[in-house]
Each structure stands twice: as C-alpha cells, then as structure tokens.
Design an enzyme around this catalytic site. Sequence first.
Site, PDB file in Angstrom:
ATOM      1  N   GLU A  42       0.987  -1.126   0.081  1.00 20.88           N
ATOM      2  CA  GLU A  42       0.217  -0.022  -0.040  1.00 20.88           C
ATOM      3  C   GLU A  42       0.883   1.154  -0.043  1.00 20.88           C
ATOM      4  OE1 GLU A  42      -2.609   0.488   3.260  1.00 20.88           O
ATOM      5  OE2 GLU A  42      -3.509   2.313   2.691  1.00 20.88           O
ATOM      6  N   ARG A 277       5.676 -13.147   9.359  1.00 17.45           N
ATOM      7  CA  ARG A 277       6.357 -11.970   9.093  1.00 17.45           C
ATOM      8  C   ARG A 277       7.630 -11.970   9.634  1.00 17.45           C
ATOM      9  NH1 ARG A 277       3.022  -7.671   9.061  1.00 17.45           N
ATOM     10  NH2 ARG A 277       4.660  -6.215   9.835  1.00 17.45           N
ATOM     11  N   LYS A 287       4.859   0.379   9.908  1.00 19.81           N
ATOM     12  CA  LYS A 287       5.036   1.658   9.140  1.00 19.81           C
ATOM     13  C   LYS A 287       4.556   2.810   9.936  1.00 19.81           C
ATOM     14  CE  LYS A 287       3.476  -0.059   4.643  1.00 19.81           C
ATOM     15  NZ  LYS A 287       2.393  -0.004   3.829  1.00 19.81           N
TER      16      LYS A 287
HETATM   17  P1  ATP Z   1      -0.146  -1.732   6.543  1.00 24.48           P
HETATM   18  O1  ATP Z   1      -0.947  -2.877   5.958  1.00 24.48           O
HETATM   19  O2  ATP Z   1      -0.342  -2.067   8.040  1.00 24.48           O
HETATM   20  O3  ATP Z   1       0.032  -0.469   5.956  1.00 24.48           O
HETATM   21  P2  ATP Z   1       2.183  -3.747   5.934  1.00 24.48           P
HETATM   22  O4  ATP Z   1       3.533  -3.444   6.463  1.00 24.48           O
HETATM   23  O5  ATP Z   1       1.316  -4.732   6.090  1.00 24.48           O
HETATM   24  O6  ATP Z   1       1.293  -2.475   6.626  1.00 24.48           O
HETATM   25  P3  ATP Z   1       1.788  -3.370   2.997  1.00 24.48           P
HETATM   26  O7  ATP Z   1       2.002  -2.456   2.081  1.00 24.48           O
HETATM   27  O8  ATP Z   1       0.166  -3.858   3.212  1.00 24.48           O
HETATM   28  O9  ATP Z   1       2.028  -2.916   4.459  1.00 24.48           O
HETATM   29  O10 ATP Z   1       2.663  -4.726   2.795  1.00 24.48           O
HETATM   30  C1  ATP Z   1       3.141  -5.098   1.557  1.00 24.48           C
HETATM   31  C2  ATP Z   1       3.259  -6.597   1.728  1.00 24.48           C
HETATM   32  O11 ATP Z   1       4.333  -6.611   2.505  1.00 24.48           O
HETATM   33  C3  ATP Z   1       2.143  -7.470   2.110  1.00 24.48           C
HETATM   34  O12 ATP Z   1       1.964  -8.665   1.381  1.00 24.48           O
HETATM   35  C4  ATP Z   1       2.729  -7.758   3.630  1.00 24.48           C
HETATM   36  O13 ATP Z   1       2.296  -9.146   3.952  1.00 24.48           O
HETATM   37  C5  ATP Z   1       4.120  -7.847   3.514  1.00 24.48           C
HETATM   38  N1  ATP Z   1       5.009  -7.498   4.502  1.00 24.48           N
HETATM   39  C6  ATP Z   1       4.837  -6.410   5.437  1.00 24.48           C
HETATM   40  N2  ATP Z   1       5.428  -6.206   6.448  1.00 24.48           N
HETATM   41  C7  ATP Z   1       6.115  -7.662   6.597  1.00 24.48           C
HETATM   42  C8  ATP Z   1       7.213  -8.168   7.436  1.00 24.48           C
HETATM   43  N3  ATP Z   1       7.468  -7.490   8.614  1.00 24.48           N
HETATM   44  N4  ATP Z   1       7.738  -9.434   7.019  1.00 24.48           N
HETATM   45  C9  ATP Z   1       7.209  -9.944   5.776  1.00 24.48           C
HETATM   46  N5  ATP Z   1       6.121  -9.441   4.919  1.00 24.48           N
HETATM   47  C10 ATP Z   1       5.687  -8.158   5.281  1.00 24.48           C
END
Ligand code: ATP
Length: 570
Positions: A42, A277, A287
């Site tokens: 996102e 994760r 984030k």
């Molecule tokens: P949010 O959704 O709260 O804004 P997010 O860290 O999930 O935060 P996204 O932009 O949705 O951000 O993440 C993009 C992809 O990266 C998603 O598929 C998510 O599952 C993956 N991702 C995010 N954080 C991690 C992590 N710590 N380890 C592995 N994959 C991650």
Amino acid sequence: MSNDRTERTDAPVASNFIRNAIDEDNRNRKWAGRVETRFPPEPNGYLHVGHAKSICLNFGVAADYDGICHLRFDDTNPEKESMEYADSIVEAVEWLGYSWDKAGKSHMYFASDYYEQLYHFAEILIERGKAYVDSQSAEEMRVNRGSATEAGRPSPFRDRTPAENLDLFRRMRAGEFAEGAHVLRAKIDMASPNFNMRDPVIYRIRFAHHYRTGDTWCVYPMYDYAHCISDAIEGITHSLCTLEFEDHRPLYDWVLDQLAQAGEFKRPLPQQIEFARLNVTYAITSKRKLLQLVTEKHVAGWDDPRMPTIVGLRRRGFTPGSIRLFCDRIGVSKADSWIDMGVLEQSLRDDLDEAAPRAIAVLDPLKLVIDNFPEDGEEPCTAPVHPHHPERGSRAFPFTRELWIEREDFNEHPPKGYFRLFPGNKVRLKYGFIVECTGFDKDEQGNVTAVHCNYFADSKSGTEGANNYKVKGTIHWVSAKTAYPAEVRLYDRLFNEPQPDAGGRDFLTAINPNSKRVVQAYLEPGAAAMNAEDRVQFERHGYFVADRYDSQPGKPVFNRIVSLKDSWGR
Ligand code: ATP
Ligand code: MG
C-alpha cells in the site's frame, strides 16, 4: 566500485512449504505450470526490511519457476496514500534487483485501476443476494457483531431486497449520502466463529481525494474485498501474504467463489498462502511507528541511515545483494520469530568481503612524529587493493615524517598484553617501516598531543630487511602531509532494546541517544576519489560507504555500514 547489482548465485534454492505447494500444483497441472505472484504494497509509507522479505520471496519464487511477479499497488485507502510513496516503492524494488517486466510487458498494476470492475462485481453480489446495504451506525454494527462466545445479531437491514440494495448502493456512489450513513456488507454468516465472515463491510463512503483517481469516487472498497479480486483479475496463481491474514482466507475464497459462480472468473482461483512476517531485533517494522520516528524528528528522514527502511539501509551502505542474501538465509516459515540484526550485518560482510577494496582510515587521529626521518622526505609505499586478489592491483601512498595513527594505538601506561606503541616498544607501521617509540608530548590538561619515534630505514615492508625485525604489534597510519580529511559518521543501533516495542512498551523510550557519532577522520589519499555509494573496507574498522547524498565529487563523506566483527551485545 559498484556492487549494486551483485550477480545472483546459482546456489540450489532451499525448499520450503511454499515451493512444495507450487510443486504440488505443478504435478497436478493445476495452473499448467504457470506461476504468477504479486507484491502488493500500500503506498502509505516507505518499504522496510520486512517488506524486503516479501519482495525477495514473491519475486524470487516467480523467477525460480520462470514465472512473473507483479508489482501491485494496493491503493484503496485514499487518506494515507501518495505518489511520493508509490515512487519510493518502485525505486526500492528496482534497487533490490527485481523487475516486473516480462517479454516486453510491464506487470505494474494499481488496485485503483480496478475501481470500476470492483464496483461492478459488488453490484453482481447484490443482485445475487450476496451483499446488502447496511444503515446501522458504526457503534450498532460493532455491538451486533457479537463476541468470541456469542454469535452476531443480524442487522435489521439484512433482508433488504436486491432492488432496494442496488438503488441505495448506486446512490452511495452518486454521493447522495454522508460518510458513515451506509456501508455495503457481504451477506455471509453472522454466527460464524470467524469474525471476518460475520458479514464483513466491503464498501464504505469516503469523500476523500485519491492520489490517482482524484474525486471520481466517494465509495471505496475494503482491503479484503479488493485484494482477492485484484489477484483474480491479474491471474495470480499463488497469493503469498503474512500470517495475520490466515483468518481472512475464508473470506478471500468466499468472494472469489461467489464471482466464479456468477461466471465472472474461471477456476482455478488464486490461492492465498501465508508465511511468517519478519521481525528484526533493534528494528521497528511497523509503518505507523516508522512514520512517527520521521514526523517527530527522532531521525533525519525515511532514509536516515539508522532506519530499517530500504532507503535507510541503502543510505547506510547495505548492498542489494546483502539484503537478498539475508532473505535467503532466514528462509520462510509458518512461525513468527525474531531474527537477530547480526544476521543482516553478517550478510553485508559476506557480500562485501570479496568485492570491497581496502583502504586506511584513522578515525581518532593522534600525531606520530618520526624524528629521524627527513623533514621533506617521502618514501612511496604500496598496499594491495584486495589482499586475496593481487590482480586487482595496488594502492600507493607516501610515508612521511608526520603521520596520523589511532589514539588507541598508543598507551603511556600499557596494560599487560598491549603490543602497540608505548615508550621503548617497537611496532610495524603496516605497509611501511618498523618504528621505536622514544617519547610523547602532552598539553596542559595532560592529554597526549603527539608521539615520537625513530624509524629503521632498512625495515620497509616488502624488502629483505623487513625480516630482520620481530615485533608483536602492527598498526595502521596515514601521512599527515597527504591524508584526505573527511567526515565519517559512525552509526550504532537506533534502539537500546532488542524488541523496542515488545509488551506494549512505548518504543520511543527505547531510542539510543548515542546512535550517531560524527568524527573528523584522516583517510589515505586515494579515498578522496571515491564516488557516492562506493563501498570500501577501512582496514581494522569495518565497511563504509560514501554517502549517497552528502558526498561531492572529490569530497566524499562516509557512513560506517558495519564493523568488521559482530560487536552486538557488547
Ligand atoms: P499496513 O498494511 O499496516 O499499512 P504493511 O506492513 O502490511 O502495513 P503493506 O504495504 O500492506 O504494509 O505490505 C505489503 C506486503 O508486504 C504485504 O503482503 C505484507 O504482508 C508484506 N509485509 C509487510 N510487513 C512484513 C514483514 N514484517 N515481513 C514480511 N512481509 C511483510
Ligand atoms: Mg498490509
């Protein structure tokens, strides 16, 4: 020196449950051998090391099966998203060495490009009695959702007719209602033990400007609804996501199944597979919290070299190859765990040991005067660019009467086992001569201001005479006459606690106040020619990079990436 595009090795790929699932599909000819994954950020912040794991996994798996990984912006939250963030994501994925192009076609997509289709599919669900407009307040909806021990209660609006729902939904789109007046919900099962299945909201009203679609829309789809449909539209085979979405999988499957039944999608449908994760000690991978560090100015920006963002790691000096190596090493699993920051650092050392040229830096300078060396004398010295690669040539620098050495390489009162400089002791000045310490100067405060030595003219490194001397200590130096004076930033971990936000702790209280130290160092003259993002090993000190932004041609400044040895947990 450039090692931004480190060659990928052909080392055999470790198997894991995701590859096993793909192999199984391939055996069953489920997708006729096709593998299409996606990385779905996102654009509401900069990517961090956790995202790097997801990127390496999604792009890596696709590449291994000769498939393709899409870069998809999951941009369905107008309030928090921006083009600046989207651009930074493109740059980060490219820098890591991945591409979403295949056979001349770009596979970069935006969920916001699917708004019309997503809306159309919602009308189909409504027509088929699988979605309804709910007009309860948010509070009523919350209360009626039930609890872990109690089934939810159906909304009084749950049995609206498809015609009534369609009319209301169209008027929602037309902007006739205020935010919160109505939502569109999937009609699934208010008694499901899985909360995600208790008639989840799939559309809400938001009068918000979207960074791509502007003011075209005032109804926006929810993530769970938009994500699975985006996957299906793009023909994703394996939708890899983090474990927190495990409970959402039944909803993912439900939405796609409904649309397949309606004839909108062909089976097989994309399959969601969850993995753990990544959490790295001494780092934050939320984030929201990273944004807080930036907006409250605890760091200099998203690309502060102490930030675990990809731009931060890049600025610190990490190579794309080291981050990919790190992701390979940690593997993928189904169990959440913490990975030691030391593993990331070791990956950098292993990536750079072969590649990085060597140079000398004196970070805490103390003057060394060779009293028996001629005032204007210059004795040329050489050192290999890389100790294991003579073919890469040598560096040249002069030995002169006045040198800079590390302050810690002299000790007026040497403790037992100290073999460096102290009155009466001999050491080798690496690549230079043997010197014997004859004395030192002090200022009024008692600080040592200079050390005095005599050198042995027949002891030069690489000459026969060198073997006539046996000394226990070797120290490094640069000529005071030709040294390049440079700013060097010595970074340390940003937090004092391995899990800064564990157990509900306010992570700001765990900030390390001494995470940045700037020193004025003296470097061997050749270092002045290094360009931004060139990396080097300063002997005895560690790996350094010429800062990406603050280095000027002929005037680089340096960031320490990591020390030579793991000193975590000192
Ligand atoms: P949010 O959704 O709260 O804004 P997010 O860290 O999930 O935060 P996204 O932009 O949705 O951000 O993440 C993009 C992809 O990266 C998603 O598929 C998510 O599952 C993956 N991702 C995010 N954080 C991690 C992590 N710590 N380890 C592995 N994959 C991650
Ligand atoms: Mg997310």
